[in-house]
Motif scaffolding. Structure first.
Motif, short mmCIF file in Angstrom:
data_model
loop_
_atom_site.label_atom_id
_atom_site.label_comp_id
_atom_site.label_asym_id
_atom_site.label_seq_id
_atom_site.Cartn_x
_atom_site.Cartn_y
_atom_site.Cartn_z
N ASP A 70 0.86 -0.97 0.03
CA ASP A 70 -0.01 0.09 -0.15
C ASP A 70 0.69 1.25 0.06
N ALA A 71 0.50 2.19 -0.82
CA ALA A 71 1.36 3.65 -1.09
C ALA A 71 1.44 4.18 0.26
N GLN A 72 0.50 4.34 0.98
CA GLN A 72 0.44 5.06 2.34
C GLN A 72 1.56 4.35 3.29
N LYS A 73 1.42 3.17 3.53
CA LYS A 73 2.36 2.31 4.27
C LYS A 73 3.72 2.54 3.80
N ALA A 74 3.93 2.42 2.65
CA ALA A 74 5.27 2.38 1.96
C ALA A 74 5.68 3.77 2.15
N ASP A 75 4.98 4.91 1.80
CA ASP A 75 5.50 6.32 2.05
C ASP A 75 6.04 6.46 3.65
N ALA A 76 5.20 5.96 4.42
CA ALA A 76 5.54 6.06 5.98
C ALA A 76 6.82 5.24 6.25
N ILE A 77 7.06 4.28 5.62
CA ILE A 77 8.32 3.38 5.96
C ILE A 77 9.65 4.16 5.32
N VAL A 78 9.24 4.86 4.10
CA VAL A 78 10.35 5.43 3.41
C VAL A 78 10.63 6.70 4.29
N LYS A 79 9.73 7.50 4.98
CA LYS A 79 10.16 8.58 5.56
C LYS A 79 10.76 8.43 6.98
N ALA A 80 10.32 7.11 7.52
CA ALA A 80 10.74 6.82 8.88
C ALA A 80 12.13 6.25 8.74
N CYS A 81 12.55 5.61 7.43
CA CYS A 81 13.86 5.64 6.93
C CYS A 81 14.76 6.71 7.09
N ASP A 82 14.25 7.39 6.27
CA ASP A 82 15.01 8.63 6.01
C ASP A 82 15.24 9.50 7.20
N GLU A 83 14.61 9.32 8.27
CA GLU A 83 14.83 10.16 9.60
C GLU A 83 15.92 9.19 10.26
N VAL A 84 15.90 8.01 10.27
CA VAL A 84 17.24 7.12 10.70
C VAL A 84 18.57 7.37 10.07
N LEU A 85 18.24 7.61 8.41
CA LEU A 85 19.81 7.97 8.05
C LEU A 85 19.94 9.45 8.05
N ALA A 86 19.03 10.23 8.72
CA ALA A 86 19.70 11.74 8.97
C ALA A 86 20.04 11.68 10.33
N GLY A 87 20.28 10.48 11.07
CA GLY A 87 20.84 10.58 12.39
C GLY A 87 19.89 10.20 13.50
#
Length: 471
Positions: A70-87
């Motif tokens: 699902d696109a909404q779930k995927a987008d939330a996962i990607v955003k969470a990943c970006d936050e971790v990659l940002a530190g």
């Protein structure tokens, strides 16, 4: 999910209910693993965290594009990943560096952190896994068995690049010293005994050359790690992945990591064999062999200052002794030795782990990875310090070097073409016995004219007519 107190929540997994700190982003699997794998006291390496989160991000994008997630779930996962990659949230990766076989515990720790942060992004509470599941959504189209080997490759490549930059710093320092010392003639040594003269510059150029050669071998080994098994899932068959997932996920992983990754030519190989990881560890080991040889040479050249060679003067980085005032020790060279010994030991552990897989999977991955990343960390951290605080401060003790040349009977070797080996050997022995110089004895015995002797013992002839770098 219900709250048992203000400080804990109750999460559920396949084994039942688990008390998890309310503010924790990890979940039941990591909470259980945290209590089981108390081994080193060290958290997983930052580059492993980054690598795993990049994989989760890439998988979510691929699954979304292939309409498996699902696109909404995927987008939330990607955003969470970006936050971790940002530190952010790195303190939530609580599973130790050495954990469960095949790294399942760390994979699940990652899945849980990403799922719980994605839940918050969607306006849900941590632990409401019906909305975003660590297994069903964050881990979609994946297994620990293909994600951990892939994460290993990414983490090692990132760390090898850091070590590679540090090695280049040392090579530049050594080359600068080679140029500085290109006219400093010294007694060469073979078997630790006096040999034909060389230059101090030639020795430093050789150190730079050998380390650069080992560095190139590292680059060759790194190329093997660019082939990854993501998409192989449990045993290499790619079960539970949508068509096209493998290529798409790896393309996304290449983009986010900045690495030139490509699908493995054999997915079964990527899960079973750890040849490419062992090759990187071996390249680090071979580099350590060259580094420790150089460190030992520097320690010998600096030994003294009265009763040793004292051919070079080394910088004092701290007091050398707690009892002997004024003592200067080659402490940084000794530290480099210890770094090298640890790298060599790590390589033995990697080799043992690499051969310890059975059938479709090698399960010794976390221990193997810890060894390689420990080795790269030591190089990345220490080599710039060694270059700046040891190598850059080395001075040639020219008076001592010249005195050795003037007094050395080994110069008689250069007279072989004029007086022959046997006569040269007699002169050598007499020089040692009488403490007279070679020049003095040859002229005294009228074995050569002064002009021929000057030519034979000239700087050009001493250095064999080649460049001081041996190039």
């Amino acid at each position: 999910m219900s709250s048992s107190s203000s400080s804990f929540r109750i999460d559920k997994d396949s084994l039942g209910e688990v008390r998890v700190p309310s503010d924790a982003y990890y979940g039941p699997f990591a909470a259980r693993a945290k209590e089981q794998y108390k081994v080193t006291g060290q958290r997983a390496h930052a580059n492993l965290v980054r690598a795993f989160v990049m994989i989760k991000r890439s998988a979510a994008l691929a699954n979304k594009e292939l309409k498996a997630l699902d696109a909404q779930k995927a987008d939330a996962i990607v955003k969470a990943c970006d936050e971790v990659l940002a530190g952010r949230l790195h303190d939530q990766f609580v599973v130790e560096a050495i954990n469960s076989g095949a790294g399942t515990a760390f994979n699940m720790n990652t899945n849980e952190v990403i799922a719980n942060r994605a839940l918050e992004i969607l306006g849900k509470k941590k632990g409401e896994y019906e909305a975003v599941s660590p297994n069903d959504h964050v881990n979609m189209s994946q297994s620990s068995n293909d994600t951990f080997p892939t994460a290993m490759h990414v983490a090692i490549l990132l760390s090898m690049k850091e070590a590679d930059a540090a090695i280049s710093v040392l090579v530049r320092s050594l080359r600068a010293k080679a140029r500085e010392f290109e006219d400093a003639i010294k007694i060469g040594r073979t078997h630790l005994m006096d040999a034909i003269p060389v230059t101090l510059g030639a020795e430093f150029e050789e150190y730079a050359y050998s380390i650069e050669r080992a560095q190139k071998k590292m680059h060759e080994a790194m190329a093997g790690l660019e082939e990854v098994g993501l998409g192989g899932t449990a045993v290499g068959t790619g079960a539970n992945t949508p068509r096209g997932y493998r290529e798409l996920a790896i393309r996304r992983l290449s983009e986010v990591s900045g690495l030139a990754l490509r699908p493995s030519g054999n997915m079964f190989y990527s899960l079973q064999s750890k040849l490419d990881v062992a090759a990187c560890s071996s390249a680090l080991r071979n580099l350590a062999v060259e580094l420790t040889k150089m460190a030992n040479d520097l320690r010998l050249m600096a030994c003294g200052p009265v009763a040793g060679f004292a051919e070079i003067l080394i910088p004092a980085v701290h007091a050398g002794s707690s009892i002997m005032p004024g003592k200067v020790n080659p402490s940084l060279a000794e530290c480099l030795n210890m770094v090298c010994f640890n790298i060599m030991g790590n390589d033995v552990a990697v080799a043992m782990a690499a051969q310890a897989g059975q059938f479709e999977l090698n399960v010794m991955l976390p221990g193997m990875l810890k060894c390689v990343l420990d080795s790269t960390d030591m190089l990345a951290n220490f080599l710039p310090v060694f270059a700046a605080n040891m190598v850059d401060g080395i001075k040639a003790n020219k008076e001592r070097l010249e005195s050795y040349i003037d007094k050395s009977p080994v110069l008689v070797t250069l007279l072989n073409p004029y007086i022959g080996y046997l006569k040269a050997a007699e002169i050598y022995k007499e020089s040692l016995k009488t403490n007279k110089s070679i020049r003095e004895l040859v002229l005294e015995k009228k074995l050569m004219t002064k002009e021929d002797l000057d030519k034979a013992l000239s700087k050009e002839n001493i250095l064999g007519g080649g460049s001081s770098s041996g190039g």
